[in-house]
Motif scaffolding. Structure first.
Motif, PDB file in Angstrom:
ATOM      1  N   LEU A  11       0.825  -1.209   0.000  1.00 24.53           N
ATOM      2  CA  LEU A  11       0.000   0.000   0.000  1.00 24.53           C
ATOM      3  C   LEU A  11       0.862   1.262   0.000  1.00 24.53           C
ATOM      4  O   LEU A  11       0.643   2.193  -0.781  1.00 24.53           O
ATOM      5  N   ILE A  12       1.871   1.269   0.870  1.00 22.39           N
ATOM      6  CA  ILE A  12       2.770   2.436   0.929  1.00 22.39           C
ATOM      7  C   ILE A  12       3.497   2.593  -0.411  1.00 22.39           C
ATOM      8  O   ILE A  12       3.609   3.697  -0.947  1.00 22.39           O
ATOM      9  N   GLY A  13       3.914   1.456  -0.973  1.00 21.88           N
ATOM     10  CA  GLY A  13       4.596   1.507  -2.271  1.00 21.88           C
ATOM     11  C   GLY A  13       3.693   2.069  -3.360  1.00 21.88           C
ATOM     12  O   GLY A  13       4.125   2.832  -4.216  1.00 21.88           O
ATOM     13  N   GLY A  28      12.452  11.374   0.776  1.00 24.52           N
ATOM     14  CA  GLY A  28      11.008  11.402   1.017  1.00 24.52           C
ATOM     15  C   GLY A  28      10.518  10.085   1.591  1.00 24.52           C
ATOM     16  O   GLY A  28      11.130   9.533   2.507  1.00 24.52           O
ATOM     17  N   ILE A  29       9.439   9.561   1.023  1.00 30.88           N
ATOM     18  CA  ILE A  29       8.849   8.304   1.505  1.00 30.88           C
ATOM     19  C   ILE A  29       9.874   7.170   1.371  1.00 30.88           C
ATOM     20  O   ILE A  29      10.536   7.059   0.342  1.00 30.88           O
ATOM     21  N   GLY A  30       9.995   6.344   2.403  1.00 28.37           N
ATOM     22  CA  GLY A  30      10.815   5.146   2.267  1.00 28.37           C
ATOM     23  C   GLY A  30      11.855   4.963   3.347  1.00 28.37           C
ATOM     24  O   GLY A  30      12.258   3.846   3.629  1.00 28.37           O
ATOM     25  N   ASP A  31      12.298   6.028   3.976  1.00 35.40           N
ATOM     26  CA  ASP A  31      13.260   5.852   5.064  1.00 35.40           C
ATOM     27  C   ASP A  31      12.540   6.045   6.388  1.00 35.40           C
ATOM     28  O   ASP A  31      11.315   6.163   6.439  1.00 35.40           O
ATOM     29  N   ASP A  32      13.309   6.108   7.486  1.00 38.90           N
ATOM     30  CA  ASP A  32      12.675   6.219   8.804  1.00 38.90           C
ATOM     31  C   ASP A  32      12.123   7.621   9.050  1.00 38.90           C
ATOM     32  O   ASP A  32      11.213   7.811   9.845  1.00 38.90           O
ATOM     33  N   ALA A  33      12.716   8.602   8.399  1.00 35.23           N
ATOM     34  CA  ALA A  33      12.216   9.979   8.504  1.00 35.23           C
ATOM     35  C   ALA A  33      12.537  10.684   7.193  1.00 35.23           C
ATOM     36  O   ALA A  33      13.475  10.296   6.488  1.00 35.23           O
ATOM     37  N   ALA A 121       4.750  18.754  -1.522  1.00 38.32           N
ATOM     38  CA  ALA A 121       5.201  17.381  -1.782  1.00 38.32           C
ATOM     39  C   ALA A 121       4.831  16.459  -0.630  1.00 38.32           C
ATOM     40  O   ALA A 121       4.994  16.823   0.535  1.00 38.32           O
ATOM     41  N   LEU A 122       4.358  15.261  -0.980  1.00 34.63           N
ATOM     42  CA  LEU A 122       4.077  14.221   0.020  1.00 34.63           C
ATOM     43  C   LEU A 122       5.407  13.542   0.366  1.00 34.63           C
ATOM     44  O   LEU A 122       6.061  12.971  -0.499  1.00 34.63           O
ATOM     45  N   VAL A 123       5.823  13.631   1.641  1.00 32.04           N
ATOM     46  CA  VAL A 123       7.154  13.132   2.011  1.00 32.04           C
ATOM     47  C   VAL A 123       7.115  12.003   3.038  1.00 32.04           C
ATOM     48  O   VAL A 123       8.169  11.545   3.478  1.00 32.04           O
TER      49      VAL A 123
HETATM   50  P1  ADP Z   1       8.276   3.075  10.461  1.00 30.64           P
HETATM   51  O1  ADP Z   1       7.860   1.696  10.865  1.00 30.64           O
HETATM   52  O2  ADP Z   1       9.742   3.343  10.523  1.00 30.64           O
HETATM   53  O3  ADP Z   1       7.430   4.156  11.054  1.00 30.64           O
HETATM   54  P2  ADP Z   1       6.634   2.835   8.169  1.00 30.64           P
HETATM   55  O4  ADP Z   1       6.620   1.437   7.720  1.00 30.64           O
HETATM   56  O5  ADP Z   1       5.495   3.359   8.971  1.00 30.64           O
HETATM   57  O6  ADP Z   1       8.005   3.106   8.876  1.00 30.64           O
HETATM   58  O7  ADP Z   1       6.786   3.775   6.912  1.00 30.64           O
HETATM   59  C1  ADP Z   1       7.747   3.514   5.902  1.00 30.64           C
HETATM   60  C2  ADP Z   1       7.870   4.746   5.036  1.00 30.64           C
HETATM   61  O8  ADP Z   1       6.649   4.980   4.371  1.00 30.64           O
HETATM   62  C3  ADP Z   1       8.182   6.002   5.806  1.00 30.64           C
HETATM   63  O9  ADP Z   1       9.006   6.822   4.999  1.00 30.64           O
HETATM   64  C4  ADP Z   1       6.840   6.649   5.973  1.00 30.64           C
HETATM   65  O10 ADP Z   1       6.940   8.046   6.092  1.00 30.64           O
HETATM   66  C5  ADP Z   1       6.143   6.246   4.674  1.00 30.64           C
HETATM   67  N1  ADP Z   1       4.677   6.129   4.806  1.00 30.64           N
HETATM   68  C6  ADP Z   1       3.954   5.294   5.586  1.00 30.64           C
HETATM   69  N2  ADP Z   1       2.636   5.443   5.417  1.00 30.64           N
HETATM   70  C7  ADP Z   1       2.493   6.427   4.490  1.00 30.64           C
HETATM   71  C8  ADP Z   1       1.379   7.070   3.888  1.00 30.64           C
HETATM   72  N3  ADP Z   1       0.124   6.746   4.197  1.00 30.64           N
HETATM   73  N4  ADP Z   1       1.621   8.036   2.981  1.00 30.64           N
HETATM   74  C9  ADP Z   1       2.885   8.385   2.662  1.00 30.64           C
HETATM   75  N5  ADP Z   1       3.982   7.827   3.187  1.00 30.64           N
HETATM   76  C10 ADP Z   1       3.795   6.856   4.096  1.00 30.64           C
END
Ligand code: ADP
Ligand code: MG
Length: 326
Positions: A11-13, A28-33, A121-123
């Protein structure tokens, strides 16, 4: 298709795949912060809003694209009310396991469309399962030079009180939606409000407003916040509150006191701001350039709370309040 078949990371992907490369986003999306690059000399402005199914929206009359747009619009409106330039957003979702991709995909499209429209931007975000309805929480980051930021606290006696657009349309639209009406100007204003980002930033960067807020809980309730934070009173001429043509034609059919919709109805996401008298010509110039309606509806007073009068000077008794959660 149901989201359960994708799983959390699928879903996140699916969301991440739709986000392009953006200015100032080192990661952006994909790392811990997320790692973001703020503009030099600016303060960071941060705002967050939560939308709960059954409290803030009803899926039976809210199409997913519009819900996506509105979820971001309410945050953009808060940013506009500070005079901030919006830049980045975090999207946290609580999803019932019954959520379908037929819902989620257009929801994300609406959200990203509004994000693009305003250069945001969605990050990142968070994704969880919800046991009771859809939960949407957006955090929006923006920035502005410290001396340009507009707070609720700066209104002074004698300042004019101004409002953008035509408050009341959204409340009329909500009443109509609840009565089964699905179209018209007011329904559109309720389901798809346009945040006043350009207006807020232009006012702030020209150093015009002494105080500013966006109308989310109703004109009088939100003006009340400016008064409280600024330690002043106000006199509003209710006959000067601008109404749209649609509102003038239809409000009487749903309410025996249409003014009530304009004064206490929420979710207009218009800007309410105060300006010293001598800056009024600048307000008129800016708003005619961007072709947004703006109206002076009253004046800040040194004391006396919030008085509402008719244009003849007689008091108008507003025996109602804005939206309250508790
Ligand atoms: P963590 O377990 O470290 O909190 P997550 O698995 O929750 O990591 O999130 C993995 C990545 O996906 C992070 O970069 C987070 O910001 C992003 N992410 C999670 N949910 C969403 C969402 N609904 N929309 C956009 N980015 C998301
Ligand atoms: Mg997480």
């Amino acid at each position: 298709m149901n989201i359960a078949s994708l799983g959390e990371f699928g879903l996140i992907g699916r969301i991440a795949d739709r986000v392009g490369v953006r200015d100032g986003v080192r990661c952006g999306i994909g790392d811990d912060a997320a790692a973001l690059e703020p503009a030099p000399g600016c303060l960071q402005l941060v705002t967050t809003d939560m939308l709960l199914e059954g409290v803030h929206f009803d899926l039976s009359y809210t199409p997913p694209e519009l819900l996506g747009r509105k979820s971001l619009a309410v945050n953009l409106s808060d940013m506009a009310a500070m005079g901030g330039n919006p830049r980045w957003l975090l999207l946290s979702l609580g999803l019932p396991s019954s959520t379908t991709l037929e819902f989620l995909d257009p929801f994300i499209s609406g959200l990203l469309e509004m994000a693009d429209q305003f250069g945001v931007a969605l990050v990142g975000g968070d994704t969880c399962a919800s046991r009771s309805g859809l939960v949407i929480s957006i955090t929006l980051l923006g920035e502005q030079h410290p001396e340009k930021i507009v707070y609720r606290r700066g209104a002074s006696p004698g300042d004019l009180i101004c409002v953008t657009g035509t408050p009341g349309d959204s409340a009329l639209g909500l009443t109509q939606l609840r009565a089964g009406i699905r179209e018209g100007h007011a329904v559109a204003r309720h389901r798809d409000p346009l945040p006043r980002c350009h207006e807020g930033v232009m006012l702030a960067e020209a150093g015009i407003p002494s105080a500013m807020i966006d109308i989310s809980d109703g004109l009088l309730a939100d003006l009340g916040h400016i008064l409280k934070h600024s330690g002043v009173g106000a006199r509003i001429d209710v006959d000067r509150i601008p109404a749209s043509e649609y509102f003038r034609e239809h409000a009487g059919t749903v309410s025996d006191d249409p003014l009530r919709l304009a004064l206490s109805g929420g979710e207009d996401y218009e800007l309410l701001f105060t300006v010293p008298h001598r800056r009024w010509p600048d307000v008129v110039r800016i708003f005619s350039e961007i072709q947004t309606q703006v109206t002076a509806i009253g004046e800040i007073t040194s004391a006396g709370g919030l008085q509402t009068i008719r244009s003849g000077g007689e008091p108008y008794l507003a025996g109602f309040q804005g939206f309250r959660h508790f």
